[in-house]
Motif scaffolding. Sequence first.
Motif, PDB file in Angstrom:
ATOM      1  N   ALA A   1       0.823  -1.206   0.000  1.00 60.60           N
ATOM      2  CA  ALA A   1       0.000   0.000   0.000  1.00 60.60           C
ATOM      3  C   ALA A   1       0.859   1.258   0.000  1.00 60.60           C
ATOM      4  CB  ALA A   1      -0.931  -0.008   1.210  1.00 60.60           C
ATOM      5  N   ARG A   2       2.028   1.167   0.621  1.00 56.41           N
ATOM      6  CA  ARG A   2       2.955   2.296   0.663  1.00 56.41           C
ATOM      7  C   ARG A   2       3.865   2.341  -0.569  1.00 56.41           C
ATOM      8  NH1 ARG A   2       2.010   6.544   3.769  1.00 56.41           N
ATOM      9  NH2 ARG A   2       1.521   6.045   5.931  1.00 56.41           N
ATOM     10  N   ALA A   3       3.834   1.281  -1.387  1.00 56.57           N
ATOM     11  CA  ALA A   3       4.737   1.146  -2.539  1.00 56.57           C
ATOM     12  C   ALA A   3       6.194   1.142  -2.100  1.00 56.57           C
ATOM     13  CB  ALA A   3       4.482   2.244  -3.579  1.00 56.57           C
ATOM     14  N   TRP A   4       6.460   0.476  -0.966  1.00 52.08           N
ATOM     15  CA  TRP A   4       7.820   0.289  -0.489  1.00 52.08           C
ATOM     16  C   TRP A   4       8.335  -1.075  -0.940  1.00 52.08           C
ATOM     17  CZ3 TRP A   4       6.788   1.965   5.298  1.00 52.08           C
ATOM     18  CH2 TRP A   4       6.586   3.351   5.336  1.00 52.08           C
ATOM     19  N   SER A   5       9.609  -1.297  -0.752  1.00 52.64           N
ATOM     20  CA  SER A   5      10.210  -2.577  -1.121  1.00 52.64           C
ATOM     21  C   SER A   5       9.727  -3.685  -0.195  1.00 52.64           C
ATOM     22  CB  SER A   5      11.738  -2.479  -1.066  1.00 52.64           C
ATOM     23  OG  SER A   5      12.204  -1.485  -1.954  1.00 52.64           O
ATOM     24  N   ASP A   6       9.907  -4.923  -0.644  1.00 60.83           N
ATOM     25  CA  ASP A   6       9.434  -6.067   0.137  1.00 60.83           C
ATOM     26  C   ASP A   6      10.114  -6.185   1.489  1.00 60.83           C
ATOM     27  OD1 ASP A   6       7.796  -6.711  -1.979  1.00 60.83           O
ATOM     28  OD2 ASP A   6       9.093  -8.307  -2.768  1.00 60.83           O
ATOM     29  N   ASP A   7      11.302  -5.613   1.603  1.00 58.67           N
ATOM     30  CA  ASP A   7      12.012  -5.682   2.885  1.00 58.67           C
ATOM     31  C   ASP A   7      11.703  -4.501   3.800  1.00 58.67           C
ATOM     32  OD1 ASP A   7      13.325  -3.665   1.571  1.00 58.67           O
ATOM     33  OD2 ASP A   7      15.349  -4.486   1.837  1.00 58.67           O
ATOM     34  N   GLY A   8      10.663  -3.742   3.459  1.00 54.32           N
ATOM     35  CA  GLY A   8      10.237  -2.646   4.326  1.00 54.32           C
ATOM     36  C   GLY A   8      11.060  -1.389   4.205  1.00 54.32           C
ATOM     37  N   THR A   9      11.792  -1.244   3.113  1.00 56.82           N
ATOM     38  CA  THR A   9      12.616  -0.060   2.914  1.00 56.82           C
ATOM     39  C   THR A   9      12.027   0.828   1.823  1.00 56.82           C
ATOM     40  OG1 THR A   9      14.063  -1.152   1.305  1.00 56.82           O
ATOM     41  CG2 THR A   9      14.692  -1.305   3.626  1.00 56.82           C
ATOM     42  N   VAL A  10      12.354   2.119   1.927  1.00 60.41           N
ATOM     43  CA  VAL A  10      11.929   3.087   0.924  1.00 60.41           C
ATOM     44  C   VAL A  10      13.020   3.199  -0.133  1.00 60.41           C
ATOM     45  CG1 VAL A  10      11.273   5.493   0.502  1.00 60.41           C
ATOM     46  CG2 VAL A  10      10.635   4.378   2.661  1.00 60.41           C
ATOM     47  N   PRO A  11      12.722   2.965  -1.400  1.00 62.30           N
ATOM     48  CA  PRO A  11      13.741   3.088  -2.448  1.00 62.30           C
ATOM     49  C   PRO A  11      14.386   4.473  -2.434  1.00 62.30           C
ATOM     50  CG  PRO A  11      11.747   2.059  -3.321  1.00 62.30           C
ATOM     51  CD  PRO A  11      11.405   2.546  -1.942  1.00 62.30           C
ATOM     52  N   ASP A  12      15.710   4.499  -2.502  1.00 65.10           N
ATOM     53  CA  ASP A  12      16.440   5.766  -2.475  1.00 65.10           C
ATOM     54  C   ASP A  12      15.969   6.717  -3.565  1.00 65.10           C
ATOM     55  OD1 ASP A  12      17.933   4.952  -0.314  1.00 65.10           O
ATOM     56  OD2 ASP A  12      19.669   4.325  -1.505  1.00 65.10           O
ATOM     57  N   ALA A  13      15.578   6.167  -4.715  1.00 64.93           N
ATOM     58  CA  ALA A  13      15.179   7.011  -5.852  1.00 64.93           C
ATOM     59  C   ALA A  13      13.962   7.864  -5.521  1.00 64.93           C
ATOM     60  CB  ALA A  13      14.888   6.139  -7.067  1.00 64.93           C
TER      61      ALA A  13
END
Length: 558
Positions: free
Chosen positions: A533-545
């Motif tokens: 829902a947040r469009a974050w990575s599967d490991d719970g991180t926010v893509p640097d881009a």
Amino acid sequence: MLHATGPLLTVDVGERRATETAIDDLLADTVGGRATATALAHDRIPFDADPFGPENRAYLSTGPLQQSQMSFTGRMNMTGLSPLTDGLVSTNAGGYLSRNFVATGYSVLEVVGESDELLAIHVTDEGVEFEEVPELEGATVPETSEHVEQGRDLGPEHCIAIGPAGENLVRFASVMTFDSRAFGRGGLGAVLGSKNVKCVTFDGDVENPLEIPNPPEMDVHREAAQSDDLMRRQGTTGNTEFINENFSLPTRYFREYEFEDAADIGGSAVEEKKYKKGACSACAYACKLPTRDEERGVETEGPEFETVYAFGSQQGVGDIVEVMKGNELCDTLGMDTISAGVTVAAYLDSVDEFGNADLAQEITEKIAHRDGIGDTLAEGVARAHEELGVENYTVKGMEFAAHDGRVLHGQGLSYAVANRGADHMYASMLSPEYAGKLDPEGTLGKAETLVDRENHNAFRDTGIVCAFGDDYVTEERLEELFDADYEDLMSVGSRTIERERHFNNQRGFDNDDDGVPYDLPDLEAAIDEYYEARAWSDDGTVPDARMESATDALPSDD
């Protein structure tokens, strides 16, 4: 979009230097309060900073509504790197500080560095003065306020201060204002303590440059004044018995789900001790709880529900006056009542002394002074539980609020993924679950609601609007007040959540840190739904881009 006005004031306490920086573009993008402070913290605190090091920064920030006279706006935000969770934390407090802060003309105060002497910092619309105050070493919060009043003729409504707990780097030390209002969760009092800052005062005559729409402002004020809500009489304690009987009131350090003496520490018991009305600046709702017991010589403000839980049911104490004593100790010494009370409960569990209020208060004082076992407990449950031989009931190092995720599964999911840990205000999933608008059973299918509530609360802390104003400062009124579509306001909240998460990711946080210390149905799948829902990575991180600097255009303060 309506936003706060005024420059950033950076105070380097090591260099005894104050600089002003225009941040108009940043404010236009982030509005104020929590969002602005989070953007500054993300870009200006090194990702590898020590929470107690000079490179950490503490931000005190205001929103545009603090330039109005609308009810539910007498609040301010604080943000920094938490010594309790090791991630970014934001917390807010009411009282009467906000209008005095706004009158200095600044939108954000940034404190950095480390002083070699204990300092009082005095901020006015004409500049900053540094006062060495070695005589305040070990002073309580009221003693510090008295010093300011005698020396500057400024009351506690002009001041933020720390008590002995902050000086002694208790990891859940609060920053206090008006003596009894706390920037409570996450230990920012210890951050000021690490910088040797005892207090900061604010006084000025800068006129309000904003035009806040009048119709919703006046309607909100009128409705707040005419409200017959139970909360106006009993504060948040009004639902104590309802929660105890129908859901869960964690008891005796989470061993039990209900407390047999809930009625003796709940709303009616608190109301019996209330001796006058209390409010925050410009607020007609007046839901505060000045209480006293003349027979035992106790006078305090509160306790609110979270303190009733932490110093009452969790410790097995069923006497409202003893809970009031714990509340007053925390305010005087400068500690978060939730973390302090739950940590003391963990100790009582370890020595089989539930119900011993005298011992609980003795240990509370020892924590503030890091005396004996208090030195261990001052680290918080996550760092002390093994020595105590008790379960680690925390998330990301933060002790749990009262609303039990073992029963309210959406609230449990919220605790699991919240950037600042087991804090009930991060999304307040408890509200629709208590009200029956959301089935408390199960975690699946709740991610979208959780995201919406996180975004809403992040913007609420940005505006800044009191949580108790949600029924009055509606979505439609927010749109009118801020001259923006509600979706645009929620985008500000969403970006704030992402900046917090990205900062924490850079410090090593990922999906391994998202969880709770008890079983919830389908929790891993629900957490995956949340990331999606947040469009974050599967490991719970926010893509640097996705993380562009919000402050590239600002000059360095080095």
